[in-house]
Design a protein around this motif. Structure first.
Motif, PDB file in Angstrom:
ATOM      1  N   SER A   8       0.787  -1.137   0.140  1.00 37.60           N
ATOM      2  CA  SER A   8      -0.150  -0.120  -0.103  1.00 37.60           C
ATOM      3  C   SER A   8       0.863   1.266   0.276  1.00 37.60           C
ATOM      4  O   SER A   8       1.842   1.112   0.345  1.00 37.60           O
ATOM      5  N   VAL A  86      -7.241   0.303   0.832  1.00 40.86           N
ATOM      6  CA  VAL A  86      -8.205  -0.303   0.486  1.00 40.86           C
ATOM      7  C   VAL A  86      -7.989  -1.781   0.075  1.00 40.86           C
ATOM      8  O   VAL A  86      -9.083  -2.799   0.251  1.00 40.86           O
ATOM      9  N   HIS A 202      -9.042   2.899  -8.202  1.00 44.24           N
ATOM     10  CA  HIS A 202      -9.225   2.752  -6.978  1.00 44.24           C
ATOM     11  C   HIS A 202     -10.009   1.566  -6.443  1.00 44.24           C
ATOM     12  O   HIS A 202      -9.775   0.665  -5.813  1.00 44.24           O
ATOM     13  N   HIS A 206      -9.564  -2.504  -4.513  1.00 41.31           N
ATOM     14  CA  HIS A 206     -10.451  -3.409  -3.512  1.00 41.31           C
ATOM     15  C   HIS A 206     -10.618  -4.628  -3.949  1.00 41.31           C
ATOM     16  O   HIS A 206     -10.680  -5.433  -3.419  1.00 41.31           O
ATOM     17  N   ALA A 258     -17.626  -0.692  -4.472  1.00 45.56           N
ATOM     18  CA  ALA A 258     -16.312  -0.249  -4.773  1.00 45.56           C
ATOM     19  C   ALA A 258     -16.117   0.764  -6.094  1.00 45.56           C
ATOM     20  O   ALA A 258     -15.171   1.675  -5.894  1.00 45.56           O
TER      21      ALA A 258
END
Length: 261
Positions: A8, A86, A202, A206, A258
């Protein structure tokens, strides 16, 4: 099965107490010399003015970059507790059942720019170093890893399927070649916007976290790209598509929640 994940961007704050990273205790001793070089070079750069910008990071991360100077004494934590965001929230390692957690610890490897491939339970310290950074006297971090990772990753993969949830800069350092490429599956995530299927970013993080979780929770260890697709299809619409290099893309529809985030 080998599941590859990116680190991350954000990291958990350092632990208040505990032992620092023991490089000799990390897996793959052949990588120890490069880990040493990267630690030394990163500490040197991070002690200089404008270090964040030199590493290709936002100036607002200057305080976090400054922590790189003391990484050899920073208390270590499990990798799964260091990496946040996420993807790791979707994986939710802490909530996995006993069997699924054991599979996750055996099969998941995070492709760290500083520590190399680490398992969820390997002890590392939070750091700030993108794979795209250029370190004095060492060159780009990606090129340094690319030069040494082949044998290590090939051994990790064995003859099993490799499920790649890494972002492009991390995926660039290694992928299976030759006959082994036929067992390689890179996860892509799509969302439908205004009637058009679009690659998302993004929501991709997820969804890749969810894919890793689903594979760890599967009744049987997936051993082929088709089996991987079958497991994921139990949760989300997906399609296995040739990638033109001997391997596969697994195109997964992002969950509606998501795709909004």
């Amino acid at each position: 099965m080998l599941v590859l994940l990116p680190p991350s961007e954000g990291k958990a704050a350092p632990a208040r107490r505990g032992r620092p990273v023991d490089l000799a205790a990390l897996p793959h001793p052949s990588l120890t010399p490069l880990r040493e070089e990267l630690l030394n070079a990163l500490a040197a750069v991070s002690a200089e003015p404008g270090a964040a910008e030199r590493l290709g990071l936002s100036p607002g991360l200057a305080d976090e970059v400054a922590r790189n100077v003391s990484l050899r004494t920073t208390p270590a934590r499990r990798a799964v507790d260091v990496y946040t965001g996420v993807l790791y929230a979707a994986l939710d390692h802490a909530s996995l059942g006993t069997g699924a957690a054991r599979r996750a610890n055996r099969t998941i490897r995070v492709q760290s720019a500083l520590w190399g491939p680490v398992a969820p339970t390997d002890l590392v310290a939070p750091y700030r170093l993108p794979m795209t950074a250029n370190l004095p006297a060492l060159g780009t971090v990606a090129s340094r890893w690319r030069a040494v990772l082949g044998p290590v990753m090939t051994e990790l993969a064995g003859d099993g399927v490799v499920v790649d949830g890494r972002s492009s800069s991390y995926a660039s350092v290694w992928r299976p070649a030759g006959r082994a490429a036929r067992a390689y599956v890179a996860v892509r995530v799509f969302s439908e916007v205004a009637g058009r299927r679009t690659v998302v970013s993004h929501a991709a993080k997820h969804t890749r976290g969810l894919v890793a979780r689903w594979l760890c929770e599967a009744d049987r260890l997936p051993r082929t790209p088709q089996h991987v697709a079958g497991v994921v299809a139990e949760h989300r619409p997906c399609a296995l598509v040739p990638d033109g290099r001997g391997g596969w893309f697994l195109d997964v529809d992002a969950p509606a929640a998501a795709s909004v985030g």
